[in-house]
Motif scaffolding. Structure first.
Motif, short mmCIF file in Angstrom:
data_model
loop_
_atom_site.label_atom_id
_atom_site.label_comp_id
_atom_site.label_asym_id
_atom_site.label_seq_id
_atom_site.Cartn_x
_atom_site.Cartn_y
_atom_site.Cartn_z
N VAL A 1 0.83 -1.20 0.00
CA VAL A 1 0.00 0.00 0.00
C VAL A 1 0.87 1.25 0.00
O VAL A 1 0.54 2.26 -0.66
CB VAL A 1 -0.99 -0.01 1.18
N ASP B 1 2.11 1.53 -3.60
CA ASP B 1 1.03 1.88 -4.53
C ASP B 1 0.59 3.33 -4.37
O ASP B 1 0.00 3.90 -5.30
CB ASP B 1 -0.17 0.95 -4.32
N LEU B 2 0.86 3.94 -3.23
CA LEU B 2 0.54 5.35 -3.04
C LEU B 2 1.63 6.27 -3.56
O LEU B 2 1.50 7.50 -3.48
CB LEU B 2 0.29 5.63 -1.55
N ARG C 1 -5.14 -5.82 -4.73
CA ARG C 1 -4.54 -4.80 -5.60
C ARG C 1 -4.30 -5.30 -7.02
O ARG C 1 -4.19 -4.49 -7.95
CB ARG C 1 -3.21 -4.34 -5.00
N LYS D 1 -8.99 -0.16 -3.21
CA LYS D 1 -9.06 1.30 -3.12
C LYS D 1 -9.31 1.76 -1.69
O LYS D 1 -8.77 2.78 -1.24
CB LYS D 1 -10.16 1.83 -4.04
N ARG E 1 -6.11 1.89 0.26
CA ARG E 1 -5.24 2.98 -0.18
C ARG E 1 -5.75 4.34 0.30
O ARG E 1 -4.97 5.17 0.78
CB ARG E 1 -5.11 2.98 -1.71
N GLU E 2 -7.05 4.55 0.16
CA GLU E 2 -7.60 5.85 0.55
C GLU E 2 -7.45 6.09 2.05
O GLU E 2 -7.17 7.21 2.49
CB GLU E 2 -9.06 5.96 0.13
N ARG F 1 -3.76 6.81 2.68
CA ARG F 1 -3.46 8.11 2.09
C ARG F 1 -3.87 9.26 3.04
O ARG F 1 -3.10 10.19 3.27
CB ARG F 1 -4.18 8.26 0.76
N GLU G 1 2.68 13.73 1.16
CA GLU G 1 2.02 13.62 -0.13
C GLU G 1 3.05 13.07 -1.11
O GLU G 1 4.24 13.42 -1.03
CB GLU G 1 1.54 14.99 -0.63
N LYS H 1 3.05 12.19 -9.03
CA LYS H 1 1.69 11.65 -9.16
C LYS H 1 1.52 11.04 -10.55
O LYS H 1 1.91 11.63 -11.56
CB LYS H 1 0.65 12.75 -8.92
N GLU I 1 -6.31 6.78 -10.88
CA GLU I 1 -5.02 6.25 -10.46
C GLU I 1 -4.65 5.03 -11.29
O GLU I 1 -5.52 4.28 -11.74
CB GLU I 1 -5.04 5.87 -8.97
#
Length: 712
Positions: free
Chosen positions: A434, A437-438, A586, A593, A596-597, A600, A609, A613, A622
C-alpha cells in the motif's frame, strides 16, 4: 630446460597472473551478469568464455577447489562458490539432517537435536579455520569478485522447523547468552515460569514441549508463554549470524577487502537462522530469494555499498525482463543466471558451443539493463520518511499461532508451505504494497534500530506496525517518544500484547498510546469485529473486544476501528482492521481502493504527499500497481516508474491470488513532477522540454525513466 628453472618460471607465471587479475578485477560500477552453469565443463575453455561475452556475461561461478587460472588467463570474472558446505544440508550432507529429523519426530528425544556440526563446538572451528585459510590463499591472489560461504545456508533445512541445536556446546553458550538477557536467574524463572536452581540446570523447551504448554494454557484460559522456546530460537539466530561473521573475518585476514556473503537466503523466519536483521549485519553481499519481502528487507538493512544480486530462472522472458528492471531500480548490482541441462544459454553438447534461443533472448535483456545500470549506480535513491517495523519476535510468535492448526504435524510446516500460508507475512506485505502503490518509498526498521532511537535520529515521520504482536519495553518506550515528538504510528491489530520473549501480557504495552482498552488479548486467525465501508470497499474489523478510552474512532462495527489518539505533537492510530488481503486485492483494480484511501488520508496527517503523481492520461484515475522511485544525481534528478506486480503469483495462486493480466498491458499515463525542469525519457531519448507534466506510455515489461534538469 634445467630443473632448477622450473620453480622460478612457475613463480613468474603466478606473479603475471596476479598482476593480470588485479588489472582486470570486475568493477561494481557496472552491472554484473554471472552464469551458474551445471556440469559438464566446456572442453574448449577459450571458446566458452568467448560465447559468454557474446551473451553479455561478465563472470562465472568457480566452485571451491576449481583452478581459477583459466578465468585470469582469459580475463573473465569469477566468484568462489560454496566455500563452507557445513553451513547447509545439501547433497551428501542431506542424509545427516534427514536421519535426525526422522528420529526426532518419531521419538521426540533431544539426543537427535545435535546439529552436525554445531557452530558452538570448538573442534569445528579448529577444523574450519585451517580449511578456510588454505582455501582462500588459493584464490586471494586472483581477486575474485565475491566469496560465497554457501548456497541456501541454514541451521537446518532452509526455513523449515527443526529444533537444532541441543548439544552441550550450544547449551553452554546459550546459558551464557541468557545471562546477558536477564539480570538474574530469578528474572529468567519469572519470565519462563520455571524453577531452575542454577544456570547449569537451565534447559530450553523443544517445540513439542512448548506446544504442550500452549495447549494446556488455551484449555484452561491462561495466557500463552513461549519464552523458553522463543529465547532458544533467538539464540540460534544469534549463533548462526556469529558463525557467518567469524568465517567472514577468517577470510578477510587473508584477503582484507574480500566481499563475503551468502546465496539463496530464505524468507524471514523463526527457523534456520533467518533473522534478516542479524544476517544483514555480518555479510558484504547477498543473493536473496525474494520471498515474503526479503529483498526489500535486505535493501533496508545491508550496508549501502553491499551488492545485492538475484538469480534468473526459466524462460518467461517478459517477466524476467520486468523483474530485472524492478530489481535494478531497487539497487541490485547484477544477476546470476541458472544454467542447467533443461535451460541452457549455450549448447554444451556441441563442440562449437552455439548460443541457444534462451541465451540470445536473455542477452537482449542484459544489453538494455547494462546500458542504464552505470547511471543508476551513481544516483542516490530518495526514500520517504516512512518506517515499517521488522519484528523477529513477532515472526516467532506468529509461527506459533499459525502452527496451532497443524497439531503435532507442525514439523511438516516446511518453508515452501510457510512462504505461501504465513498470515504474518501477508500483513507485512500489505503495508509494503500500500505504501508503494501510493507513490512512496519506505525503510524497514528493525527491533534493535528502534530500541537504539533511530526513529528519531533518522527523522521518520510515520511508523507502521504490521501485526507487531511481540515487542520489548524499550521498543515501546521509543515509540512513545517518537509520537510525543511529532511522529505518527499506525498499527493494525494485536499490537504489543506480548513481550520480546513471546510471553502474553494482560494488556497491550501501547494501549494507552492508542487510547484503547482490551477485554481480552488472545490471538485469532481471522477478523471477528464485523465490517466497515471505506471508500466504498468492505474491510473487516479484527478485534471484537476493543473499547476506546481517549481515542476517537472513525468507524464503528461490532468494535471501533481506525481509532485516532493525539499525544504530544504526534498521533497514534489503531486501525483494528484486517489488512492482510490487500496484496491480492490490488492485482484486480480498482479493488483495494479502500485500503489505499485510508492510508493516504492518515499519511496526510504527517504532511506526506507523494512527490510524483501518476494517473491514466485519458481518465485521470489512479494507475494500479505502479512503483515510483526518485533519485538525486550530481547534475540532475531522476524519476523511474515501473509496474509492481506479484512475482510469486504461481505459488500464491493456491491461496487466492489472481494472475496480473489487468496490469500486464501498455497504458498512457500522465506524470506530474514536483517541479518544472527540462525532462527527457532516457530510455527512448524523447525530450519533453521544460515542464512539470508529461504524458508517456508505461509498458508492462519495462520502466519509464525520466531525467529532470533544473535551471535550463
Amino acid at each position: 630446460m634445467p630443473k632448477t628453472l622450473k620453480p622460478l618460471l612457475g613463480m613468474v607465471l603466478l606473479a603475471l597472473l596476479e598482476v593480470t587479475a588485479l588489472c582486470s578485477r570486475p568493477n561494481w560500477s557496472s552491472y554484473q551478469v554471472i552464469i551458474w552453469s551445471t556440469d559438464p565443463v566446456a572442453q574448449d575453455i577459450a571458446l566458452w568464455f568467448q560465447r559468454l561475452r557474446e551473451l553479455e556475461f561478465t563472470a562465472e561461478q568457480c566452485y571451491r577447489g576449481r583452478d581459477p587460472t583459466p578465468f585470469v588467463q582469459h580475463k573473465f570474472g569469477f566468484y568462489v562458490e560454496n566455500l563452507v558446505p557445513q553451513l547447509a544440508f545439501h547433497h551428501n550432507r542431506r542424509k545427516l539432517y534427514d536421519e535426525d529429523f526422522r528420529n526426532y519426530t518419531q521419538t521426540r528425544d533431544r539426543k537427535f537435536l545435535v546439529r552436525k556440526p554445531c557452530f558452538d563446538d570448538p573442534s569445528f572451528w579448529d577444523e574450519i579455520e585451517k580449511y578456510l585459510s588454505d582455501m582462500v590463499r588459493r584464490y586471494a591472489p586472483f581477486r575474485p569478485l565475491l566469496y560465497n560461504l554457501q548456497d541456501e545456508p541454514s541451521i537446518g533445512a532452509y526455513a523449515s522447523p527443526m529444533d537444532y541445536c541441543f548439544c552441550e556446546h550450544t547449551l553452554k553458550a546459550f546459558r551464557e547468552w541468557l545471562k546477558s538477557q536477564y539480570c538474574s536467574l530469578e528474572a529468567l524463572n519469572r519470565e519462563w515460569e520455571t524453577s531452575f536452581r542454577s544456570w547449569d540446570e537451565v534447559m530450553p523447551m523443544t517445540t513439542y514441549e512448548i506446544k504442550a504448554r500452549e495447549q494446556e494454557a488455551l484449555k484452561f484460559g491462561r495466557p500463552e508463554n513461549y519464552a523458553p522456546w522463543a529465547d532458544h530460537r533467538a539464540f540460534m539466530d544469534f549463533s548462526f549470524a556469529q558463525a557467518i561473521a567469524r568465517m567472514r573475518q577468517l577470510i578477510r585476514q587473508i584477503h582484507k577487502d574480500a566481499l563475503v556473503g551468502l546465496e539463496g537466503t530464505q524468507m524471514p523466519s523463526a527457523w534456520g537462522g533467518y533473522d534478516l536483521w542479524r544476517l544483514s549485519q555480518v555479510i558484504d553481499w547477498v543473493e536473496p530469494y525474494d520471498i515474503c519481502n526479503s529483498r526489500e528487507i535486505f535493501r533496508s538493512f545491508t550496508p549501502k555499498d553491499a551488492p545485492i544480486l538475484s538469480t534468473v530462472f526459466g524462460t518467461d522472458y517478459e517477466r524476467i525482463k520486468l523483474r530485472l528492471w524492478w530489481l535494478l531500480l531497487h539497487g541490485d548490482k547484477g544477476c546470476i543466471v541458472w544454467d542447467d541441462e533443461k535451460s541452457r544459454c549455450i549448447d554444451k553438447s556441441r563442440s562449437d558451443l552455439p548460443p541457444t534461443d534462451r541465451g540470445k533472448r536473455l542477452a537482449a535483456v542484459f544489453r538494455e539493463i547494462k546500458a542504464v545500470a552505470p547511471l543508476i549506480f551513481q544516483l542516490e535513491p530518495i526514500t520517504d520518511p516512512i518506517a515499517i517495523h521488522y519484528s523477529q519476535a513477532g515472526i516467532r510468535a506468529h509461527w506459533m499461532f499459525d502452527s496451532r492448526e497443524d497439531g503435532d504435524t507442525w514439523a511438516r510446516r516446511f518453508s515452501s508451505y510457510e512462504a505461501v500460508h504465513s498470515r504474518f507475512a501477508k500483513a507485512r506485505d500489505a503495508f509494503v504494497r500500500v505504501v508503494e502503490d501510493l507513490g512512496f518509498q519506505f525503510s524497514f526498521v528493525s527491533y534493535e534500530q528502534i530500541e537504539r532511537g533511530e526513529l528519531l535520529s533518522r527523522k521518520f515521520k510515520v511508523l507502521l506496525l504490521p501485526q507487531s504482536v511481540a515487542m520489548s519495553a524499550r521498543e515501546c518506550e521509543q515509540i512513545r517518544a517518537f509520537v510525543r515528538a511529532g511522529g505518527i504510528v499506525i498499527a493494525d491489530n494485536m499490537t504489543a500484547t506480548m513481550d520480546e520473549h513471546c510471553k502474553r501480557l494482560p494488556q497491550g504495552q501501547l494501549d494507552d498510546l492508542f487510547g484503547i482498552r482490551r477485554k481480552s488479548v488472545g490471538w485469532s486467525p481471522k477478523p471477528e469485529g464485523g465490517e466497515v465501508q471505506v471508500a466504498g470497499e468492505t474491510i473487516s474489523v479484527y478485534e471484537p473486544d476493543i473499547a476506546v478510552t481517549n481515542g476517537k474512532p472513525m468507524f464503528h462495527a461490532k468494535a471501533p476501528a481506525v481509532i485516532v489518539n493525539r499525544l504530544g505533537k504526534g498521533v497514534a492510530v489503531y486501525l483494528n482492521l484486517d489488512m492482510r488481503d490487500y496484496g491480492k486485492l490490488r492485482l484486480q483494480p480498482p479493488r483495494g481502493k479502500g485500503h489505499r484511501e485510508l492510508i493516504r488520508q492518515l499519511f496526510k496527517m504527517a504532511g506526506l504527499e507523494p512527490a510524483v503523481k501518476v494517473v491514466n492520461a485519458e481518465t485521470g484515475r489512479e494507475v494500479a500497481c505502479v512503483e515510483v522511485w526518485r533519485y538525486k544525481g550530481r547534475n540532475a534528478d531522476y524519476v523511474a516508474l515501473i509496474r509492481n506486480p506479484e512475482f510469486r503469483i504461481s505459488e500464491l495462486g493456491q491461496v487466492g491470488y489472481s494472475a496480473s493480466e489487468a496490469i500486464e498491458r501498455a497504458e498512457r499515463v500522465r506524470v506530474t513532477f514536483p517541479f518544472k525542469a527540462r525532462i527527457r525519457n532516457i530510455l527512448t531519448g524523447r525530450n519533453f522540454g521544460v515542464t512539470d507534466v508529461v504524458v508517456d506510455t508505461l509498458e508492462p515489461w519495462a520502466p519509464l525513466i525520466f531525467e529532470l534538469r533544473k535551471g535550463e
